[in-house]
Design an enzyme around this catalytic site. Structure first.
Site, PDB file in Angstrom:
ATOM      1  N   ASP A  22      44.363  87.209   0.993  1.00 49.09           N
ATOM      2  CA  ASP A  22      45.620  87.370   0.323  1.00 49.09           C
ATOM      3  C   ASP A  22      46.853  86.567   0.823  1.00 49.09           C
ATOM      4  OD1 ASP A  22      45.492  88.856   2.494  1.00 49.09           O
ATOM      5  OD2 ASP A  22      47.116  90.358   1.798  1.00 49.09           O
ATOM      6  N   CYS A  30      31.112  66.498 -33.956  1.00 47.86           N
ATOM      7  CA  CYS A  30      32.627  66.435 -34.369  1.00 47.86           C
ATOM      8  C   CYS A  30      33.445  66.244 -33.067  1.00 47.86           C
ATOM      9  CB  CYS A  30      33.390  67.328 -35.281  1.00 47.86           C
ATOM     10  SG  CYS A  30      32.567  67.714 -36.833  1.00 47.86           S
ATOM     11  N   ASP A  38      45.705  81.923   4.454  1.00 47.43           N
ATOM     12  CA  ASP A  38      44.241  82.240   3.817  1.00 47.43           C
ATOM     13  C   ASP A  38      44.090  80.833   2.785  1.00 47.43           C
ATOM     14  OD1 ASP A  38      43.562  84.474   5.167  1.00 47.43           O
ATOM     15  OD2 ASP A  38      44.394  85.652   3.651  1.00 47.43           O
ATOM     16  N   CYS A  47      80.500  62.829 -15.606  1.00 44.05           N
ATOM     17  CA  CYS A  47      79.378  62.010 -15.796  1.00 44.05           C
ATOM     18  C   CYS A  47      78.090  62.868 -15.947  1.00 44.05           C
ATOM     19  CB  CYS A  47      79.180  61.191 -14.619  1.00 44.05           C
ATOM     20  SG  CYS A  47      80.453  59.949 -14.374  1.00 44.05           S
ATOM     21  N   CYS A  64      80.895  61.329 -10.871  1.00 39.79           N
ATOM     22  CA  CYS A  64      81.631  62.876 -10.777  1.00 39.79           C
ATOM     23  C   CYS A  64      80.858  63.777 -11.749  1.00 39.79           C
ATOM     24  CB  CYS A  64      83.157  62.629 -11.261  1.00 39.79           C
ATOM     25  SG  CYS A  64      83.252  62.101 -13.263  1.00 39.79           S
ATOM     26  N   ASP A 116      38.807  87.676   4.595  1.00 42.53           N
ATOM     27  CA  ASP A 116      39.769  87.727   5.660  1.00 42.53           C
ATOM     28  C   ASP A 116      39.688  89.242   5.860  1.00 42.53           C
ATOM     29  OD1 ASP A 116      42.325  87.107   7.120  1.00 42.53           O
ATOM     30  OD2 ASP A 116      43.478  88.219   5.426  1.00 42.53           O
ATOM     31  N   CYS A 171      31.034  71.018 -36.077  1.00 41.33           N
ATOM     32  CA  CYS A 171      29.980  70.909 -35.393  1.00 41.33           C
ATOM     33  C   CYS A 171      30.326  70.181 -34.194  1.00 41.33           C
ATOM     34  CB  CYS A 171      28.557  70.284 -35.985  1.00 41.33           C
ATOM     35  SG  CYS A 171      28.890  68.628 -36.180  1.00 41.33           S
TER      36      CYS A 171
END
Length: 809
Positions: A696, A92, A700, A16, A13, A497, A89
């Site tokens: 766009d 590291c 596409d 719960c 339910c 396009d 550097c």
């Protein structure tokens, strides 16, 4: 924060579901918890640094239910970024990569030294953010999950650290200068108070102590990394200067107070700190794009409530809140205008300085500037969902990515320091065995250690990437990754396009023709057509009405109006009977529309006009080219790039547009699936060059994904923008060649930096080792000048990258 979802079993339910929500909300690192009882699904925003998925599952089980990851979800890697502190550097960065790369569930590990950023993909079922942070800490560094916006406390901490660094730097320079003067005054014939050699040696030691204190992190970091078996640049400085100082102490213990190396050790530390100071300032300038973007968002907003307006922190704004924005203020979040009219400066997004008019119903974007009218807006997207937040995250991800060109330098940086230590040891032994004596052998070995520069190699690519991508973001060009930037630099063909990209995507009158001698001119016929179509909502009718309105043509009153679906319409205008419609309508009344005088060039649709059963003329309606489309194609040609067009429109229309734009090639009458196939054909014919697709629309997306570089324009759909590698926030097609020029310029800087870094080390290390002196009686490099050269090398790489800040679209 990450989005986590779980399947939940045992709920019967809504109560719960509420119990599960309540239990999970109590977990540290859990927010936005929601349980969908109908779908048996738990969703939450989780901080991986504080919470694991297993903890969530155990909590749900403790509440009396069962939870599990959705099928296959646990095996899907997620991308996560960490901020890293303590790197000095490129070695590291290589050490962290190596450490994290060994973790089960980690892949695509990359540490960007210039950005202090660790990026990786990890499987949440096998690895947590806490485990990654712990692994980085064990390697000798600090890491935290990256946040898009720094807190005020973090900014204050950075400012305080910068002040401390400046104080230590000034201390090192001042005392190193005094130390140098004390040691070298006799050789340089400079004035000095009378003092014995022993007293002078003691004074040098005293002056060296503040220098060592100022540069103490070289020793803590350097020796710690060396003892861990992962030496870095600090290890080279620490070993070299410690050896010089130790030998000097040995000489003093033997009663020899001349030819000491205290001044050499001090000057090396000071010069390296000078280089690091200049490098740090330059790097902060290089990474300024993110800070500038973050500073655009206002800290507060004016909330409109029934009790009146009140100022609230912008972070507290919720979707649906009504906000008042006065002239000159920035929009706090994304939203929609509800009251008022104004114009907006949206240059922070698009790079376009022209204001954009806004009225009720218009969308507004957070951080844009309200120019001249007070408005009330409704918030729609807040926090990390705003356009600005997404741009910042995109730029951060892109700046932290690794382009393919960086792989060689990154691999070399991993073993570079070990190689230098080995070369230094060999140099020392070789000169010692050659009979040069201990002082000379030490000087050569010390010069090798301090001239070698892994920083130049490590900074060469990421610093240029940070500046280039950041500069693009400021200009409205969002490049999503280093790989995309590198590929864009070798584009040889750009495929457009048509609808919505090269053209406006909206029907418009493109041509009006009348039959000579018909007694009507083009404007009068267009006015008649607009009068007849005034009440129609058909797109072609609206195009005619708009064209007449733009020309301010006289409007007539239409009578006896009759619509003829599929054909057109008829009506009476000014006492005459008019017909407006397609060729079928004309033929139905006995008129032949196909006459030479009415032949149009490439119109998508035509509307014929007849008056009193006599053909008068024709109106051509099509899609207009976007302003700047022809200029963009011309700029591409000037860059040596071919241009092509793909469209589902008919061949005649496509041919007319291709001719007007002077395109090299076009494909017409294509289905959406055909565009990706056409892209593959262009790629096969590219002869090693890259092929870009500019689009766009939703249709596409497959072609954008197929292209080597997908470019989506900002007015496009979210799907197209997601599939693209480059997003142009402004719809101006001039940004297409600008993006390519930016990519080429960035790649040129990267190649220059890599060349300089390799060349510097290839020449500098043999010079410092005395190879040229031994073979050709060439020059001998003093360790102090070696340190100066090392400092200059990394700074020059950063300064070269900063040239990109002058890029203009």
């Amino acid at each position: 924060m990450e989005k986590w979802t779980f399947d939940v079993k045992g709920m019967h339910c809504a109560s719960c579901a509420a119990n599960v929500e309540k239990a999970v909300k109590k977990l540290e690192g859990a927010s936005e918890v929601y349980v969908n009882f109908a779908a048996n699904r738990l969703a939450l925003d989780a901080d991986p640094a504080k919470l694991t998925q297993q903890q969530v599952i155990d909590t749900v089980r403790a509440a009396g239910f069962e939870a599990s990851l959705p099928e296959s979800a646990g095996s899907e890697p997620v991308k996560i970024n960490f901020d890293v502190k303590g790197m000095h550097c490129a070695s590291c960065a290589a050490n962290i990569e190596k450490t994290v790369g060994k973790l089960d569930g980690a892949s695509d590990v990359y540490v960007n030294f210039a950005a202090n950023r660790l990026t990786l993909r990890m499987i949440p079922e096998k690895l947590t953010s806490r485990q990654v942070i712990d692994a980085v800490r064990e390697a000798g560094y600090e890491a935290s999950v990256a946040e898009a916006k720094q807190s005020a406390a973090n900014e204050e901490e950075e400012a305080s650290e910068a002040k401390r660094e400046l104080f230590r730097f000034v201390t090192a320079v001042v005392f190193a200068a005094l130390l140098f003067y004390t040691a070298m005054h006799g050789m340089l014939h400079l004035p000095f108070f009378p003092i014995s050699d022993k007293a002078r040696a003691l004074l040098e030691i005293v002056l060296l102590i503040p220098v060592v204190w100022a540069g103490f992190r070289f020793y803590t970091s350097g020796f710690r990394s060396l003892f861990r078996g992962a030496p870095n640049m600090d290890s080279l400085i620490a070993c070299g200067t410690a050896a010089a100082a130790a030998y000097s102490f040995y000489l003093c213990a033997q009663g020899e107070f001349k030819h000491l190396y205290f001044d050499t050790a001090g000057m090396i530390v000071a010069l390296i700190m000078l280089g690091k100071f200049l490098e740090g300032r330059s790097r902060r300038r290089a990474s300024g794009a993110i800070r500038e973007l973050l500073e655009l968002a206002p800290e507060t907003a004016v909330l409109v409530t029934p009790q009146g307006d009140r100022v609230v922190p912008a972070a507290e704004i919720q979707p649906g809140d009504r906000l008042r924005v006065k002239p000159g203020e920035r929009i706090p979040v994304d939203g929609v205008v509800e009251e008022g009219e104004t114009s907006m400066d949206e240059s922070m997004l698009s790079g376009e300085s022209m204001p954009v008019e806004k009225a009720p119903g218009s969308e507004v974007t957070g951080a844009s500037v309200n120019k001249n009218g007070s408005i009330v807006m409704k918030a729609t997207r807040v926090g990390s969902d705003t356009v600005l937040a997404r741009i910042v995250q995109l730029v951060q991800d892109a700046q932290g990515s690794r382009p393919p060109i960086a792989r060689l330098a990154d691999r070399i940086s991993g073993w570079f320091v070990w190689a230098v230590l080995g070369i230094s040891a060999v140099t020392f032994l070789a000169w010692l065995l050659a009979g040069a004596g201990f002082p000379a052998a030490l000087s050569f070995a010390l010069a090798v250690m301090v001239i070698a520069c892994p920083c130049a190699l490590g900074l060469a690519t990421p610093i240029a990437l940070i500046v280039g991508i950041g500069q693009g973001a400021k200009s409205g060009i969002l490049i999503k990754s280093g790989a995309a930037l590198e590929t864009a630099g070798r584009i040889s063909t750009v495929v457009f396009d048509k609808t919505g990209t090269l053209t406006v995507g909206k029907p418009a009158v493109t041509e009006v023709r009348v039959i000579p001698g018909a007694g009507f001119d083009a404007d009068r016929m267009l006015a008649a057509a607009a009068s007849a179509e005034a009440g129609s909502e058909h797109p072609l009718a609206q195009a005619i009405v708009t064209a007449a309105r733009e020309k301010k043509l006289e409007s007539w009153k239409a009578e006896q109006f009759t619509a003829r679906p599929g054909f057109g319409l008829s009506c009476r205008l000014g006492g005459a009977e008019w017909l407006f419609g397609n060729a079928r309508l004309m033929r139905a009344v006995g008129l032949e529309p196909e006459v030479p005088e009415l032949k149009l060039s490439g119109a998508g649709s035509v509307v014929y006009a007849a008056r009193n059963k006599k053909l008068i003329g024709v109106i051509g309606i099509g899609d207009r080219l976007k302003p700047g489309a022809a200029d963009a194609v011309a700029r591409l040609k000037s860059l040596g790039i071919r241009s092509a067009m793909l469209t589902g429109d008919n061949n005649a229309v496509a041919q007319a547009i291709a001719a007007e734009l002077k395109l090299d090639e076009f494909r017409a009458e294509l289905l959406p699936g055909d565009k990706a196939k056409a892209l593959r054909e262009f790629q096969a014919a590219a002869n090693g060059g890259a092929v870009a697709m500019v689009g766009d629309g939703i249709n596409d997306a497959p072609a954008l994904a197929q292209a080597d570089v997908g470019i989506a324009i900002g007015s496009g759909t979210a799907i197209a923008m997601e599939a693209a590698d480059v997003v142009l926030m402004n719809s101006d097609l001039a940004e297409v060649p600008a993006a390519i020029r930016l990519s080429r310029a960035t790649m040129r800087i990267i190649r220059e930096n890599l060349f300089w870094a390799f060349f510097y080390n290839a020449i500098g290390i043999p010079l410092a080792a005395g190879v040229f002196y031994a073979l050709f009686d060439g020059p001998i490099l003093n360790p102090v000048f070696g340190a100066l050269a090392m400092a200059a090398s990394s700074v020059s790489v950063v300064l070269n990258a900063l040239r990109l800040r002058g890029f203009r679209p």
